[in-house]
Design a protein around this motif. Structure first.
Motif, PDB file in Angstrom:
ATOM      1  N   UNK A  55       3.407  -6.554   8.152  1.00  0.00           N
ATOM      2  CA  UNK A  55       4.442  -5.829   7.401  1.00  0.00           C
ATOM      3  C   UNK A  55       3.973  -5.590   5.965  1.00  0.00           C
ATOM      4  N   UNK A  56       4.363  -4.454   5.380  1.00  0.00           N
ATOM      5  CA  UNK A  56       3.899  -4.171   4.019  1.00  0.00           C
ATOM      6  C   UNK A  56       4.574  -5.010   2.932  1.00  0.00           C
ATOM      7  N   UNK A  57       5.873  -5.369   3.129  1.00  0.00           N
ATOM      8  CA  UNK A  57       6.596  -5.976   1.989  1.00  0.00           C
ATOM      9  C   UNK A  57       6.005  -7.305   1.502  1.00  0.00           C
ATOM     10  N   UNK A  58       5.778  -8.310   2.410  1.00  0.00           N
ATOM     11  CA  UNK A  58       5.227  -9.570   1.893  1.00  0.00           C
ATOM     12  C   UNK A  58       3.851  -9.367   1.276  1.00  0.00           C
ATOM     13  N   UNK A  59       3.036  -8.498   1.904  1.00  0.00           N
ATOM     14  CA  UNK A  59       1.682  -8.267   1.392  1.00  0.00           C
ATOM     15  C   UNK A  59       1.736  -7.711  -0.030  1.00  0.00           C
ATOM     16  N   UNK A  60       2.581  -6.713  -0.239  1.00  0.00           N
ATOM     17  CA  UNK A  60       2.640  -6.093  -1.564  1.00  0.00           C
ATOM     18  C   UNK A  60       3.245  -7.025  -2.602  1.00  0.00           C
ATOM     19  N   UNK A  61       4.234  -7.819  -2.168  1.00  0.00           N
ATOM     20  CA  UNK A  61       4.818  -8.804  -3.098  1.00  0.00           C
ATOM     21  C   UNK A  61       3.728  -9.776  -3.561  1.00  0.00           C
ATOM     22  N   UNK A  62       2.925 -10.257  -2.599  1.00  0.00           N
ATOM     23  CA  UNK A  62       1.876 -11.233  -2.935  1.00  0.00           C
ATOM     24  C   UNK A  62       0.834 -10.599  -3.856  1.00  0.00           C
TER      25      UNK A  62
END
Ligand code: ADE
Length: 242
Positions: A63-70
């Protein structure tokens, strides 16, 4: 150098960086390695990092959201940080790339899993890097290889910079090495190495390196800087092989 790793398997990074040269680099403060659990950047109760692919097909997609948050949290205000993604579709990793990366103060390496990561993350990635034409189960092992190759180039990490200058890919393959005993299973160490004659030893090693490169990696000869005598020698080997 600071290196942040984002992974769903942080435990994989413990022992490779708790031994030998990498551990010493950390103790000396030359490498600040921090490994982050991607699941810490999930906001849902089950900390889910993957989902089904749009369009169907086998496997899951990160998923993009956790990756981008990190990535954003670790990049912070540091505009010099470079984000790396190990992937079989990236540019080939090489000694030249390792050298380039060793001059960057802050690397963030995101380790993908499953079928890869949602494509919308790609504009937040500075470089996609492939270790070779084969498929591994995830980005952790490639990340470790990249870190090892980069960190050993940092000033002060290896004992002597001479060993860096002589080694393979700068630009011939390395000559063969021998240590004691002088005779082993009926095979003697080449006499020249026992002679103490430094000029002759240097010449012998250069010839061995040239011959090995010619036999094993002739492609490297194209960008090696060779003397006229060496070029003539290679031309002769080629003629003799025909
Ligand atoms: N992930 C899976 N296979 C890989 C490879 N060959 N290089 C880099 N990352 C990978």
């Amino acid at each position: 150098m600071k290196i942040d790793v984002i992974t769903i398997f942080p435990g994989m990074f413990v022992s490779p960086f708790a031994e030998s040269i990498m551990q010493r680099a950390r103790e000396k403060g030359l490498l600040q390695l921090e490994v982050h659990d991607l699941r810490d950047y999930c906001h849902d109760r089950h900390r889910v990092v993957d989902d089904y692919p749009y369009g169907g097909g086998a496997g899951m997609v990160m998923r993009p959201e956790p990756a981008l948050r990190a990535i954003s949290a670790l990049r912070g205000e540091d505009s010099s940080a470079q984000v790396l993604l190990p992937t079989p579709v990236g540019e080939p990793f090489s000694q030249d790339l390792a050298e380039e990366l060793s001059r960057i103060g802050h690397l963030i390496i995101f380790c993908p899993h499953y079928e890869g990561i949602d494509e919308r993350v790609s504009r937040h990635i500075d470089r996609e890097v492939s270790l070779g034409d084969y498929i591994l189960t995830g980005g952790e092992l490639p990340a470790m290889v990249i870190i090892d190759a980069v960190v050993r180039l940092l000033p002060g990490v290896l004992g002597s910079s001479a060993s860096l200058e002589e080694e393979s890919f700068s630009p011939l393959l390395e000559y063969p090495h021998y240590t004691r005993p002088a005779e082993y299973e009926g095979e003697r160490v080449p006499e020249v190495l026992l002679s103490g004659h430094h000029a002759r030893i240097r010449e012998w090693r250069r010839l061995q390196a040239l011959r090995r490169t010619y036999e094993r990696r002739p492609d490297l000869l194209e960008r090696a800087s060779l003397s006229e005598v060496e070029k003539e020698l290679v031309a002769r080997w080629r003629r003799e092989a025909q």
